[in-house]
Design a protein around this motif. Structure first.
Motif, PDB file in Angstrom:
ATOM      1  N   ARG A   1       6.987   5.089   2.981  1.00 25.83           N
ATOM      2  CA  ARG A   1       7.530   5.777   4.156  1.00 25.83           C
ATOM      3  C   ARG A   1       8.629   4.917   4.777  1.00 25.83           C
ATOM      4  O   ARG A   1       8.376   3.766   5.137  1.00 25.83           O
ATOM      5  CB  ARG A   1       6.386   5.965   5.146  1.00 25.83           C
ATOM      6  CG  ARG A   1       6.730   6.611   6.446  1.00 25.83           C
ATOM      7  CD  ARG A   1       5.456   6.788   7.241  1.00 25.83           C
ATOM      8  NE  ARG A   1       4.678   7.904   6.707  1.00 25.83           N
ATOM      9  CZ  ARG A   1       4.807   9.163   7.156  1.00 25.83           C
ATOM     10  NH1 ARG A   1       5.640   9.430   8.131  1.00 25.83           N
ATOM     11  NH2 ARG A   1       4.096  10.125   6.645  1.00 25.83           N
ATOM     12  N   PRO A   2       9.853   5.439   4.889  1.00 20.71           N
ATOM     13  CA  PRO A   2      10.905   4.627   5.496  1.00 20.71           C
ATOM     14  C   PRO A   2      10.649   4.393   6.985  1.00 20.71           C
ATOM     15  O   PRO A   2      10.040   5.230   7.649  1.00 20.71           O
ATOM     16  CB  PRO A   2      12.176   5.467   5.296  1.00 20.71           C
ATOM     17  CG  PRO A   2      11.760   6.759   4.729  1.00 20.71           C
ATOM     18  CD  PRO A   2      10.312   6.748   4.448  1.00 20.71           C
ATOM     19  N   SER A   3      11.120   3.244   7.499  1.00 19.78           N
ATOM     20  CA  SER A   3      10.955   2.977   8.933  1.00 19.78           C
ATOM     21  C   SER A   3      11.968   3.777   9.734  1.00 19.78           C
ATOM     22  O   SER A   3      11.718   4.147  10.867  1.00 19.78           O
ATOM     23  CB  SER A   3      11.149   1.490   9.223  1.00 19.78           C
ATOM     24  OG  SER A   3      10.392   0.717   8.334  1.00 19.78           O
ATOM     25  N   ALA A   4      13.133   4.002   9.141  1.00 18.27           N
ATOM     26  CA  ALA A   4      14.162   4.802   9.827  1.00 18.27           C
ATOM     27  C   ALA A   4      15.095   5.379   8.776  1.00 18.27           C
ATOM     28  O   ALA A   4      15.080   4.961   7.625  1.00 18.27           O
ATOM     29  CB  ALA A   4      14.933   3.925  10.802  1.00 18.27           C
TER      30      ALA A   4
ATOM     31  N   ASP B   1      -4.346  11.912  -2.804  1.00 15.73           N
ATOM     32  CA  ASP B   1      -5.802  11.929  -2.683  1.00 15.73           C
ATOM     33  C   ASP B   1      -6.491  12.425  -3.959  1.00 15.73           C
ATOM     34  O   ASP B   1      -7.692  12.256  -4.108  1.00 15.73           O
ATOM     35  CB  ASP B   1      -6.260  12.722  -1.460  1.00 15.73           C
ATOM     36  CG  ASP B   1      -5.858  14.185  -1.536  1.00 15.73           C
ATOM     37  OD1 ASP B   1      -5.207  14.562  -2.525  1.00 15.73           O
ATOM     38  OD2 ASP B   1      -6.185  14.934  -0.615  1.00 15.73           O
ATOM     39  N   ALA B   2      -5.701  13.028  -4.876  1.00 17.53           N
ATOM     40  CA  ALA B   2      -6.302  13.453  -6.143  1.00 17.53           C
ATOM     41  C   ALA B   2      -6.942  12.263  -6.857  1.00 17.53           C
ATOM     42  O   ALA B   2      -7.983  12.397  -7.488  1.00 17.53           O
ATOM     43  CB  ALA B   2      -5.243  14.091  -7.039  1.00 17.53           C
ATOM     44  N   VAL B   3      -6.317  11.097  -6.726  1.00 16.24           N
ATOM     45  CA  VAL B   3      -6.823   9.909  -7.417  1.00 16.24           C
ATOM     46  C   VAL B   3      -8.201   9.534  -6.900  1.00 16.24           C
ATOM     47  O   VAL B   3      -9.160   9.411  -7.663  1.00 16.24           O
ATOM     48  CB  VAL B   3      -5.847   8.725  -7.247  1.00 16.24           C
ATOM     49  CG1 VAL B   3      -6.410   7.476  -7.896  1.00 16.24           C
ATOM     50  CG2 VAL B   3      -4.498   9.062  -7.849  1.00 16.24           C
ATOM     51  N   ILE B   4      -8.306   9.385  -5.576  1.00 15.42           N
ATOM     52  CA  ILE B   4      -9.579   8.894  -5.035  1.00 15.42           C
ATOM     53  C   ILE B   4     -10.647   9.993  -5.082  1.00 15.42           C
ATOM     54  O   ILE B   4     -11.802   9.725  -5.425  1.00 15.42           O
ATOM     55  CB  ILE B   4      -9.391   8.308  -3.618  1.00 15.42           C
ATOM     56  CG1 ILE B   4     -10.679   7.634  -3.173  1.00 15.42           C
ATOM     57  CG2 ILE B   4      -8.927   9.327  -2.613  1.00 15.42           C
ATOM     58  CD1 ILE B   4     -10.490   6.652  -2.069  1.00 15.42           C
TER      59      ILE B   4
ATOM     60  N   THR C   1      -9.183   7.295   3.947  1.00 15.29           N
ATOM     61  CA  THR C   1      -8.138   7.025   4.926  1.00 15.29           C
ATOM     62  C   THR C   1      -7.368   5.758   4.555  1.00 15.29           C
ATOM     63  O   THR C   1      -6.135   5.738   4.560  1.00 15.29           O
ATOM     64  CB  THR C   1      -8.760   6.856   6.328  1.00 15.29           C
ATOM     65  OG1 THR C   1      -9.697   7.899   6.516  1.00 15.29           O
ATOM     66  CG2 THR C   1      -7.713   6.907   7.387  1.00 15.29           C
ATOM     67  N   ILE C   2      -8.112   4.698   4.232  1.00 12.77           N
ATOM     68  CA  ILE C   2      -7.437   3.438   3.912  1.00 12.77           C
ATOM     69  C   ILE C   2      -6.555   3.621   2.685  1.00 12.77           C
ATOM     70  O   ILE C   2      -5.407   3.168   2.647  1.00 12.77           O
ATOM     71  CB  ILE C   2      -8.468   2.315   3.676  1.00 12.77           C
ATOM     72  CG1 ILE C   2      -9.201   2.023   4.988  1.00 12.77           C
ATOM     73  CG2 ILE C   2      -7.781   1.058   3.171  1.00 12.77           C
ATOM     74  CD1 ILE C   2     -10.269   0.978   4.868  1.00 12.77           C
ATOM     75  N   PHE C   3      -7.076   4.329   1.699  1.00 12.50           N
ATOM     76  CA  PHE C   3      -6.305   4.516   0.458  1.00 12.50           C
ATOM     77  C   PHE C   3      -5.026   5.299   0.723  1.00 12.50           C
ATOM     78  O   PHE C   3      -3.958   4.987   0.182  1.00 12.50           O
ATOM     79  CB  PHE C   3      -7.166   5.237  -0.581  1.00 12.50           C
ATOM     80  CG  PHE C   3      -6.465   5.460  -1.882  1.00 12.50           C
ATOM     81  CD1 PHE C   3      -6.159   4.398  -2.712  1.00 12.50           C
ATOM     82  CD2 PHE C   3      -6.099   6.727  -2.281  1.00 12.50           C
ATOM     83  CE1 PHE C   3      -5.500   4.596  -3.913  1.00 12.50           C
ATOM     84  CE2 PHE C   3      -5.446   6.945  -3.477  1.00 12.50           C
ATOM     85  CZ  PHE C   3      -5.146   5.869  -4.293  1.00 12.50           C
ATOM     86  N   MET C   4      -5.112   6.321   1.573  1.00 13.49           N
ATOM     87  CA  MET C   4      -3.940   7.152   1.840  1.00 13.49           C
ATOM     88  C   MET C   4      -2.869   6.381   2.601  1.00 13.49           C
ATOM     89  O   MET C   4      -1.678   6.665   2.483  1.00 13.49           O
ATOM     90  CB  MET C   4      -4.332   8.399   2.629  1.00 13.49           C
ATOM     91  CG  MET C   4      -5.218   9.362   1.875  1.00 13.49           C
ATOM     92  SD  MET C   4      -4.505   9.932   0.347  1.00 13.49           S
ATOM     93  CE  MET C   4      -3.518  11.301   0.945  1.00 13.49           C
TER      94      MET C   4
END
Lengths: 246, 319
Positions: free
Chosen positions: A53-56, B110-113, B310-313
């Motif tokens: 995810r880019p910061s900006a 999330d398909a992986v986990i 959540t952590i994985f994502m």
């Protein structure tokens, strides 16, 4: 424009990995992405794929925003990571089958395509060999076959010639050029192998410390740096000149 | 959805064809087999004299043979199945550089986990169902008693609860495989937590009870104090998934058990009196007793998986 980024920035804590990147890659070209290790090339590629995810800033890949439409973007863009890994207990065909499965390609269609691709990358004699026993060069070629599985419009190749012997590197570069010519696939490749990059790239970009400091054809960059003249500069000379200045 | 299906299929193939699955299966099958053989032999001798046994078939699982019963064995070593099938789920992919390749394909991350967790649960379910069926068939032959509908239902509930119990440990080891880069570390962390939760929590429960409500064994404590002491001990020991699971399954498998409490204040005469009128609980009643336990088991499994998810994502994947 198949890739267009505007002020793309990625920060990790206080460190800026990529700063205000404005990169443009045209449809159908081979773009060489140069720069020392840690300059932010891989981070840029990951942002183009929507994996980071880019910061900006924003990016458009195939006209889509990789942040929102990551899955759509990944449908058209093949990414070969720097050290592409394989499941060691699968053979080449099984590896490709898994990739086909992940791309939602139907089994029968995949079968035919797998053997075509193996032949294209020159691995037809090793189809049933476990990837754990593959040499580095074979792994890279299998990696190329995997990214071609989805019929990509754009290939992002991170150091595809790294660690290959000279002959292997030449073969790999030849393969990339052939894909660009015959299948009209746009290629963005990062590499340290400057002479090879010069041979096939239409344009190059030089990235140092997170910033794109120059982009254009080798001749343009040389002219900008050394002025007009009859001397033909190699990419290596141009690159080192830019690098020293930065 | 094709992403999830693809990962699930591949993971299931990997699980079922791996040596670790074969070894684990052989080990668990062997021990369960021996345990229930002992139980069956013991039961057959008793069946001739003991007329009060109403559910002889279930006793196959709840009667301790030599050292432990089948359900005790699963309570102790079930977690190991979960840990072994999950401790390297994510970090192995990371270290061999395949994780980035998979999520660079047009699939949701999330398909992986999800695929890995579901494949793990399927493996556990297959393994457990197979063992349960083999033992049932075997018991049928040795004891010569046909299970009734209620017994089959109870066994089925036992099966489902056991799968959740093992799935909790699977989710936990997947969580560690996300948190720790090294496979050895995540295996060790899972085993350490297993030992802590299974063995040390019950010790800690006694210590906590002794500290909070000390019982003076010489100067006769009041019954209220003794009860409070036991309550504290039970409350603390419920932090152990093993205790949750043991309590739940023991009540499900043994209809004669009317409470999950192991401690009952009763004089010898009262005990004699009540023994004369012991009737089994209906399935609904048994379920009612252990419903909180079962819900808690399901809840910790879901929570544990949700944390890993959540952590994985949110984690950045570069290799």
């Amino acid at each position: 424009m198949i890739i267009e980024t505007t002020d793309l920035t990625k920060r990790y804590g206080h460190q800026t990995a990529v700063k205000d990147l404005c990169l443009k890659v045209e449809d159908g070209e081979i773009f060489g992405f140069l720069g020392p290790n840690g300059a932010g090339k891989t981070t840029t590629l990951l942002m183009l794929l929507g994996l980071t995810r880019p910061s900006a800033g924003a990016a458009a890949v195939c006209g889509l925003d990789p942040l929102r439409m990551a899955r759509e973007v990944k449908r058209h863009v093949g990414y070969l990571p720097e050290n592409v890994g394989f499941y060691g207990d699968m053979d080449a065909v099984q590896s490709l089958e898994y990739v086909a499965d992940l791309n939602g390609i139907e089994v029968r269609a995949a079968r035919k395509k797998i053997y075509e691709l193996l032949e294209l990358v020159g691995l037809q004699d090793h189809a049933r060999k476990k990837t754990g026993a593959f040499s580095r060069g074979m792994k890279q070629r299998l990696g190329i076959a995997e990214v071609l599985m989805k019929d990509p419009k754009l290939l992002l190749l991170d150091e595809p010639t790294l660690g290959l012997d000279p002959e292997g590197a030449i073969q790999m570069i030849g393969l990339i050029e052939a894909l660009n010519r015959s299948r009209r696939i746009t290629v963005l490749l990062s590499s340290h192998n400057l002479s090879q990059v010069q041979r096939i790239s239409h344009r190059v970009g030089i990235m140092i410390a997170g910033q794109l400091i120059a982009a254009g054809s080798v001749e343009d960059l040389a002219r900008e740096r050394f002025g007009l003249g009859d001397k033909v500069y190699t990419l290596e000379e141009v690159y080192l000149e830019y690098f020293q200045e930065a | 959805m094709h992403g999830l299906a693809a990962v699930y299929k591949k993971e299931l193939q990997d699980q079922l064809s791996s040596y670790r699955f074969v070894i684990l299966f052989a080990l668990i099958a062997m021990v369960s087999f021996i345990t229930s053989y002992m139980a069956a032999v013991h039961l057959r001798e008793n069946l001739e004299t003991l007329s009060a046994t109403r559910f002889p078939f279930l006793m196959l699982f709840s009667t301790p043979g030599v050292m432990f019963s089948m359900i005790q064995f699963v309570a102790f070593f079930g977690p190991l199945i979960g840990i072994v099938s999950g401790f390297d789920a994510i970090n192995r992919e990371r270290s061999q550089g395949t994780l980035i390749k998979v999520i660079a394909q047009p699939v949701y991350r999330d398909a992986v986990i999800n695929g890995k967790f579901l494949a793990g649960v399927t493996t556990v379910a297959l393994m457990f169902t197979a063992i349960l069926l083999v033992i049932s068939g075997f018991g049928l032959a040795v004891v010569g008693v046909v299970p009734g509908v209620e017994e089959i239902l109870r066994l089925f509930i036992y099966l489902v609860v056991s799968i959740f119990y093992i799935a909790f440990w699977l989710a936990l080891s997947i969580l560690f495989s996300i948190l720790f880069k090294s496979m050895a570390t995540s295996a060790l962390a899972s085993v350490a937590l297993w030992i802590f939760l299974s063995f040390f929590v019950s010790l800690g429960a006694e210590v906590a009870a002794d500290m909070l409500v000390p019982i003076d064994r010489k100067n006769e404590s009041t019954p209220e104090e003794v009860l409070r002491h036991v309550h504290v001990q039970e409350a603390v020991s419920l932090f152990s998934p093993m205790v949750l699971y043991s309590n739940a399954t023991a009540t499900i498998i043994d209809p004669m058990r009317k409470t999950t409490r192991s401690f009952v204040l009763m004089g010898p005469l009262e005990e004699l009196l009540s023994a004369r009128f012991r009737n089994p609980l209906t399935l609904g009643q048994s379920l009612l007793i252990v419903l909180p336990h079962m819900l808690a088991l399901v809840a910790i499994t879901v929570i544990c998986f949700a944390i890993s998810y959540t952590i994985f994502m949110l984690q950045e994947v570069r290799t």
